[in-house]
Write a protein that holds these residues in place. Structure first.
Motif, PDB file in Angstrom:
ATOM      1  N   THR A   5     -14.220 -66.830  24.735  1.00 36.69           N
ATOM      2  CA  THR A   5     -13.220 -67.132  25.748  1.00 36.69           C
ATOM      3  C   THR A   5     -13.943 -67.588  27.003  1.00 36.69           C
ATOM      4  O   THR A   5     -14.498 -66.760  27.744  1.00 36.69           O
ATOM      5  CB  THR A   5     -12.340 -65.907  26.032  1.00 36.69           C
ATOM      6  OG1 THR A   5     -11.742 -65.458  24.814  1.00 36.69           O
ATOM      7  CG2 THR A   5     -11.245 -66.261  27.038  1.00 36.69           C
ATOM      8  N   PHE A   6     -13.933 -68.873  27.235  1.00 37.63           N
ATOM      9  CA  PHE A   6     -14.792 -69.445  28.266  1.00 37.63           C
ATOM     10  C   PHE A   6     -14.497 -68.852  29.634  1.00 37.63           C
ATOM     11  O   PHE A   6     -15.419 -68.577  30.401  1.00 37.63           O
ATOM     12  CB  PHE A   6     -14.607 -70.962  28.293  1.00 37.63           C
ATOM     13  CG  PHE A   6     -15.570 -71.677  29.195  1.00 37.63           C
ATOM     14  CD1 PHE A   6     -15.164 -72.131  30.439  1.00 37.63           C
ATOM     15  CD2 PHE A   6     -16.884 -71.880  28.798  1.00 37.63           C
ATOM     16  CE1 PHE A   6     -16.053 -72.786  31.278  1.00 37.63           C
ATOM     17  CE2 PHE A   6     -17.778 -72.533  29.632  1.00 37.63           C
ATOM     18  CZ  PHE A   6     -17.362 -72.987  30.870  1.00 37.63           C
ATOM     19  N   ARG A   7     -13.234 -68.635  29.935  1.00 38.64           N
ATOM     20  CA  ARG A   7     -12.883 -68.158  31.281  1.00 38.64           C
ATOM     21  C   ARG A   7     -13.347 -66.722  31.538  1.00 38.64           C
ATOM     22  O   ARG A   7     -13.311 -66.256  32.676  1.00 38.64           O
ATOM     23  CB  ARG A   7     -11.378 -68.241  31.497  1.00 38.64           C
ATOM     24  CG  ARG A   7     -10.561 -67.356  30.585  1.00 38.64           C
ATOM     25  CD  ARG A   7      -9.070 -67.479  30.862  1.00 38.64           C
ATOM     26  NE  ARG A   7      -8.288 -66.630  29.985  1.00 38.64           N
ATOM     27  CZ  ARG A   7      -7.878 -67.002  28.788  1.00 38.64           C
ATOM     28  NH1 ARG A   7      -8.153 -68.205  28.345  1.00 38.64           N
ATOM     29  NH2 ARG A   7      -7.158 -66.173  28.049  1.00 38.64           N
ATOM     30  N   ASP A   8     -13.795 -66.034  30.502  1.00 39.65           N
ATOM     31  CA  ASP A   8     -14.309 -64.675  30.669  1.00 39.65           C
ATOM     32  C   ASP A   8     -15.820 -64.638  30.860  1.00 39.65           C
ATOM     33  O   ASP A   8     -16.400 -63.572  31.055  1.00 39.65           O
ATOM     34  CB  ASP A   8     -13.967 -63.813  29.446  1.00 39.65           C
ATOM     35  CG  ASP A   8     -12.473 -63.541  29.344  1.00 39.65           C
ATOM     36  OD1 ASP A   8     -12.028 -63.191  28.233  1.00 39.65           O
ATOM     37  OD2 ASP A   8     -11.764 -63.684  30.363  1.00 39.65           O
ATOM     38  N   GLU A  31     -16.764 -66.170  36.701  1.00 39.68           N
ATOM     39  CA  GLU A  31     -15.815 -66.556  35.669  1.00 39.68           C
ATOM     40  C   GLU A  31     -14.804 -67.580  36.171  1.00 39.68           C
ATOM     41  O   GLU A  31     -14.464 -68.526  35.456  1.00 39.68           O
ATOM     42  CB  GLU A  31     -15.062 -65.325  35.152  1.00 39.68           C
ATOM     43  CG  GLU A  31     -15.945 -64.284  34.477  1.00 39.68           C
ATOM     44  CD  GLU A  31     -16.455 -63.231  35.438  1.00 39.68           C
ATOM     45  OE1 GLU A  31     -16.715 -63.542  36.620  1.00 39.68           O
ATOM     46  OE2 GLU A  31     -16.596 -62.071  34.992  1.00 39.68           O
ATOM     47  N   ASN A  32     -14.318 -67.399  37.384  1.00 40.05           N
ATOM     48  CA  ASN A  32     -13.297 -68.319  37.912  1.00 40.05           C
ATOM     49  C   ASN A  32     -13.893 -69.434  38.764  1.00 40.05           C
ATOM     50  O   ASN A  32     -13.164 -70.261  39.303  1.00 40.05           O
ATOM     51  CB  ASN A  32     -12.235 -67.551  38.692  1.00 40.05           C
ATOM     52  CG  ASN A  32     -12.822 -66.776  39.848  1.00 40.05           C
ATOM     53  OD1 ASN A  32     -13.951 -67.015  40.261  1.00 40.05           O
ATOM     54  ND2 ASN A  32     -12.051 -65.837  40.384  1.00 40.05           N
ATOM     55  N   GLY A  33     -15.210 -69.423  38.911  1.00 34.56           N
ATOM     56  CA  GLY A  33     -15.873 -70.491  39.655  1.00 34.56           C
ATOM     57  C   GLY A  33     -15.884 -70.313  41.155  1.00 34.56           C
ATOM     58  O   GLY A  33     -16.423 -71.156  41.873  1.00 34.56           O
ATOM     59  N   THR A  73     -11.092 -75.858  31.766  1.00 35.67           N
ATOM     60  CA  THR A  73     -10.225 -76.583  30.837  1.00 35.67           C
ATOM     61  C   THR A  73     -11.045 -77.344  29.799  1.00 35.67           C
ATOM     62  O   THR A  73     -10.508 -77.738  28.765  1.00 35.67           O
ATOM     63  CB  THR A  73      -9.326 -77.576  31.584  1.00 35.67           C
ATOM     64  OG1 THR A  73     -10.132 -78.620  32.148  1.00 35.67           O
ATOM     65  CG2 THR A  73      -8.535 -76.892  32.690  1.00 35.67           C
ATOM     66  N   LYS A  74     -12.324 -77.522  30.095  1.00 34.47           N
ATOM     67  CA  LYS A  74     -13.207 -78.257  29.184  1.00 34.47           C
ATOM     68  C   LYS A  74     -14.300 -77.379  28.590  1.00 34.47           C
ATOM     69  O   LYS A  74     -15.197 -77.877  27.896  1.00 34.47           O
ATOM     70  CB  LYS A  74     -13.844 -79.447  29.912  1.00 34.47           C
ATOM     71  CG  LYS A  74     -12.842 -80.486  30.387  1.00 34.47           C
ATOM     72  CD  LYS A  74     -13.552 -81.639  31.075  1.00 34.47           C
ATOM     73  CE  LYS A  74     -12.553 -82.703  31.514  1.00 34.47           C
ATOM     74  NZ  LYS A  74     -13.222 -83.845  32.213  1.00 34.47           N
ATOM     75  N   ASN A  75     -14.263 -76.087  28.899  1.00 32.94           N
ATOM     76  CA  ASN A  75     -15.290 -75.161  28.407  1.00 32.94           C
ATOM     77  C   ASN A  75     -16.696 -75.646  28.752  1.00 32.94           C
ATOM     78  O   ASN A  75     -17.627 -75.526  27.949  1.00 32.94           O
ATOM     79  CB  ASN A  75     -15.173 -74.972  26.882  1.00 32.94           C
ATOM     80  CG  ASN A  75     -13.971 -74.137  26.506  1.00 32.94           C
ATOM     81  OD1 ASN A  75     -13.142 -73.795  27.347  1.00 32.94           O
ATOM     82  ND2 ASN A  75     -13.852 -73.814  25.239  1.00 32.94           N
ATOM     83  N   THR A  89     -22.724 -64.756  29.607  1.00 32.26           N
ATOM     84  CA  THR A  89     -22.450 -63.376  29.278  1.00 32.26           C
ATOM     85  C   THR A  89     -21.013 -63.047  29.637  1.00 32.26           C
ATOM     86  O   THR A  89     -20.469 -63.588  30.602  1.00 32.26           O
ATOM     87  CB  THR A  89     -23.400 -62.402  29.998  1.00 32.26           C
ATOM     88  OG1 THR A  89     -23.105 -61.065  29.558  1.00 32.26           O
ATOM     89  CG2 THR A  89     -23.219 -62.457  31.507  1.00 32.26           C
ATOM     90  N   ALA A  90     -20.417 -62.175  28.850  1.00 30.79           N
ATOM     91  CA  ALA A  90     -19.059 -61.710  29.141  1.00 30.79           C
ATOM     92  C   ALA A  90     -19.080 -60.336  29.794  1.00 30.79           C
ATOM     93  O   ALA A  90     -18.032 -59.865  30.251  1.00 30.79           O
ATOM     94  CB  ALA A  90     -18.230 -61.666  27.865  1.00 30.79           C
ATOM     95  N   TYR A  91     -20.242 -59.715  29.832  1.00 29.33           N
ATOM     96  CA  TYR A  91     -20.353 -58.362  30.383  1.00 29.33           C
ATOM     97  C   TYR A  91     -21.559 -58.331  31.307  1.00 29.33           C
ATOM     98  O   TYR A  91     -22.694 -58.276  30.856  1.00 29.33           O
ATOM     99  CB  TYR A  91     -20.515 -57.334  29.259  1.00 29.33           C
ATOM    100  CG  TYR A  91     -19.404 -57.380  28.251  1.00 29.33           C
ATOM    101  CD1 TYR A  91     -19.575 -58.052  27.044  1.00 29.33           C
ATOM    102  CD2 TYR A  91     -18.181 -56.784  28.509  1.00 29.33           C
ATOM    103  CE1 TYR A  91     -18.543 -58.119  26.125  1.00 29.33           C
ATOM    104  CE2 TYR A  91     -17.157 -56.843  27.589  1.00 29.33           C
ATOM    105  CZ  TYR A  91     -17.340 -57.508  26.406  1.00 29.33           C
ATOM    106  OH  TYR A  91     -16.329 -57.576  25.491  1.00 29.33           O
ATOM    107  N   VAL A  92     -21.293 -58.327  32.588  1.00 30.77           N
ATOM    108  CA  VAL A  92     -22.387 -58.354  33.557  1.00 30.77           C
ATOM    109  C   VAL A  92     -22.910 -56.941  33.772  1.00 30.77           C
ATOM    110  O   VAL A  92     -22.208 -56.074  34.311  1.00 30.77           O
ATOM    111  CB  VAL A  92     -21.919 -58.959  34.892  1.00 30.77           C
ATOM    112  CG1 VAL A  92     -23.066 -58.946  35.892  1.00 30.77           C
ATOM    113  CG2 VAL A  92     -21.416 -60.377  34.680  1.00 30.77           C
ATOM    114  N   ARG A  93     -24.142 -56.737  33.318  1.00 27.47           N
ATOM    115  CA  ARG A  93     -24.745 -55.396  33.434  1.00 27.47           C
ATOM    116  C   ARG A  93     -25.888 -55.386  34.436  1.00 27.47           C
ATOM    117  O   ARG A  93     -26.339 -54.334  34.873  1.00 27.47           O
ATOM    118  CB  ARG A  93     -25.273 -54.957  32.069  1.00 27.47           C
ATOM    119  CG  ARG A  93     -24.211 -54.889  30.982  1.00 27.47           C
ATOM    120  CD  ARG A  93     -24.864 -54.596  29.631  1.00 27.47           C
ATOM    121  NE  ARG A  93     -25.755 -55.656  29.213  1.00 27.47           N
ATOM    122  CZ  ARG A  93     -25.377 -56.726  28.532  1.00 27.47           C
ATOM    123  NH1 ARG A  93     -24.109 -56.877  28.198  1.00 27.47           N
ATOM    124  NH2 ARG A  93     -26.260 -57.642  28.181  1.00 27.47           N
TER     125      ARG A  93
END
Length: 125
Positions: free
Chosen positions: A28-31, A53-55, A75-77, A99-103
């Protein structure tokens, strides 16, 4: 599993510009928090820029060898790295990371779980 594919590298003269692109798939690109790193021969991989994630938030440090701007189009990944005023010291393989999980700090390579294969940038003097 996220796959990242970079493009846009090439040969450019000193003072010139390039725009790198990185297309993501499989997640999920936006994540995703996204980053650009580079690695020159004989050197460790180093951070260039990152974007939230949201720029809305971008991260970077001063670079003497060029000007860098990161952006993304959810919108274009795709995430971009606009490079200008490049110097030969900017010659490197540039990698996109996600990364989807920032640690950890997004300015460190350890923060990222997925990497592209890299695109080579050569700046001639």
């Amino acid at each position: 599993q996220v796959q990242l594919v970079e493009s846009g590298g090439g040969l450019v003269q000193a003072g010139g510009s390039l725009r790198l692109s990185c297309v993501a798939s499989g997640g999920t690109f936006r994540d995703l928090v996204l980053g650009w790193f580079r690695q020159s021969p004989g050197k460790e991989r180093e951070f260039v820029r990152a974007i939230s994630e949201n720029g809305r938030d971008t991260y970077g440090i001063h670079s003497a060898e060029g000007r860098y701007t990161i952006s993304r189009d959810n919108t274009k990944n795709t995430v971009y790295l606009q490079m200008s005023s490049l110097k030969p010291e900017a010659t490197a393989v540039y990698y996109c990371a996600a990364t989807a999980y920032v640690r950890r700090s997004v300015m460190t390579a350890d923060a990222y779980d997925y990497w592209g294969q890299g695109t080579e940038v050569t700046v001639s003097s």
